[in-house]
Motif scaffolding. Sequence first.
Motif, PDB file in Angstrom:
ATOM      1  N   ASN A  46       0.830  -1.210   0.000  1.00  3.87           N
ATOM      2  CA  ASN A  46       0.000   0.000   0.000  1.00  3.87           C
ATOM      3  C   ASN A  46       0.862   1.258   0.000  1.00  3.87           C
ATOM      4  O   ASN A  46       0.375   2.351   0.261  1.00  3.87           O
ATOM      5  N   ARG A  47       2.147   1.086  -0.249  1.00  5.79           N
ATOM      6  CA  ARG A  47       3.114   2.183  -0.400  1.00  5.79           C
ATOM      7  C   ARG A  47       3.343   2.984   0.888  1.00  5.79           C
ATOM      8  O   ARG A  47       3.530   4.175   0.866  1.00  5.79           O
ATOM      9  N   GLU A  48       3.345   2.283   2.006  1.00  9.84           N
ATOM     10  CA  GLU A  48       3.657   2.901   3.302  1.00  9.84           C
ATOM     11  C   GLU A  48       5.051   2.453   3.721  1.00  9.84           C
ATOM     12  O   GLU A  48       5.327   1.248   3.804  1.00  9.84           O
ATOM     13  N   ILE A  49       5.935   3.411   3.972  1.00  6.35           N
ATOM     14  CA  ILE A  49       7.296   3.083   4.360  1.00  6.35           C
ATOM     15  C   ILE A  49       7.286   2.501   5.768  1.00  6.35           C
ATOM     16  O   ILE A  49       6.718   3.076   6.687  1.00  6.35           O
ATOM     17  N   LYS A  50       7.902   1.328   5.929  1.00 12.93           N
ATOM     18  CA  LYS A  50       7.965   0.646   7.218  1.00 12.93           C
ATOM     19  C   LYS A  50       9.325   0.831   7.892  1.00 12.93           C
ATOM     20  O   LYS A  50       9.398   0.956   9.107  1.00 12.93           O
ATOM     21  N   SER A  51      10.387   0.804   7.098  1.00 13.15           N
ATOM     22  CA  SER A  51      11.704   0.986   7.695  1.00 13.15           C
ATOM     23  C   SER A  51      12.713   1.432   6.646  1.00 13.15           C
ATOM     24  O   SER A  51      12.543   1.189   5.449  1.00 13.15           O
ATOM     25  N   ILE A  52      13.751   2.095   7.142  1.00 10.44           N
ATOM     26  CA  ILE A  52      14.887   2.508   6.313  1.00 10.44           C
ATOM     27  C   ILE A  52      16.148   2.177   7.103  1.00 10.44           C
ATOM     28  O   ILE A  52      16.289   2.586   8.256  1.00 10.44           O
ATOM     29  N   HIS A  53      17.028   1.401   6.489  1.00 10.11           N
ATOM     30  CA  HIS A  53      18.312   1.091   7.109  1.00 10.11           C
ATOM     31  C   HIS A  53      19.407   1.764   6.283  1.00 10.11           C
ATOM     32  O   HIS A  53      19.490   1.563   5.075  1.00 10.11           O
ATOM     33  N   ILE A  54      20.222   2.571   6.964  1.00  7.19           N
ATOM     34  CA  ILE A  54      21.300   3.298   6.297  1.00  7.19           C
ATOM     35  C   ILE A  54      22.627   2.863   6.891  1.00  7.19           C
ATOM     36  O   ILE A  54      22.830   2.933   8.110  1.00  7.19           O
ATOM     37  N   ASP A  55      23.519   2.416   6.016  1.00  6.50           N
ATOM     38  CA  ASP A  55      24.866   2.071   6.463  1.00  6.50           C
ATOM     39  C   ASP A  55      25.536   3.338   6.990  1.00  6.50           C
ATOM     40  O   ASP A  55      25.445   4.395   6.358  1.00  6.50           O
ATOM     41  N   PRO A  56      26.192   3.269   8.140  1.00  7.49           N
ATOM     42  CA  PRO A  56      26.820   4.466   8.713  1.00  7.49           C
ATOM     43  C   PRO A  56      27.789   5.190   7.769  1.00  7.49           C
ATOM     44  O   PRO A  56      27.951   6.404   7.855  1.00  7.49           O
ATOM     45  N   SER A  57      28.395   4.453   6.852  1.00  2.00           N
ATOM     46  CA  SER A  57      29.338   5.101   5.926  1.00  2.00           C
ATOM     47  C   SER A  57      28.648   6.123   5.022  1.00  2.00           C
ATOM     48  O   SER A  57      29.282   7.061   4.545  1.00  2.00           O
ATOM     49  N   LEU A  58      27.348   5.952   4.785  1.00  2.00           N
ATOM     50  CA  LEU A  58      26.616   6.898   3.942  1.00  2.00           C
ATOM     51  C   LEU A  58      26.341   8.223   4.650  1.00  2.00           C
ATOM     52  O   LEU A  58      26.055   9.232   4.003  1.00  2.00           O
TER      53      LEU A  58
END
Length: 106
Positions: A46-58
């Motif tokens: 349904n196009r709802e963002i559940k999570s975002i994981h970002i590598d610390p290097s970014l």
Amino acid sequence: MFGDLSGMMDKLKQAQQKVEETKLRLNTVLIDEEVSEKLKITITANREIKSIHIDPSLLEDAEELEDYLVVAMNNAIQKASAINDQEMAAAAKDGMPNIPGMDLFS
């Protein structure tokens, strides 16, 4: 001319219920989109963002992070939209009454 109007209304109510059930079910369908193993986004169909994981290097390069976010989000939304459209069309078609000359989902 249209046959049993009451029967058609019942079918339309059932179709509406099936669409609502499909919407709820699509909240449990998760799509993962990963970019360069440094960024991962999970959204529902349904196009709802559940999570975002970002590598610390970014976190050291805002421009690279922004580019990865745009790519990942666009890809995830495109996949979620395709699943959503397909499932919603199927739910609507299955529940629609058979009205002659009204073949909307062919």
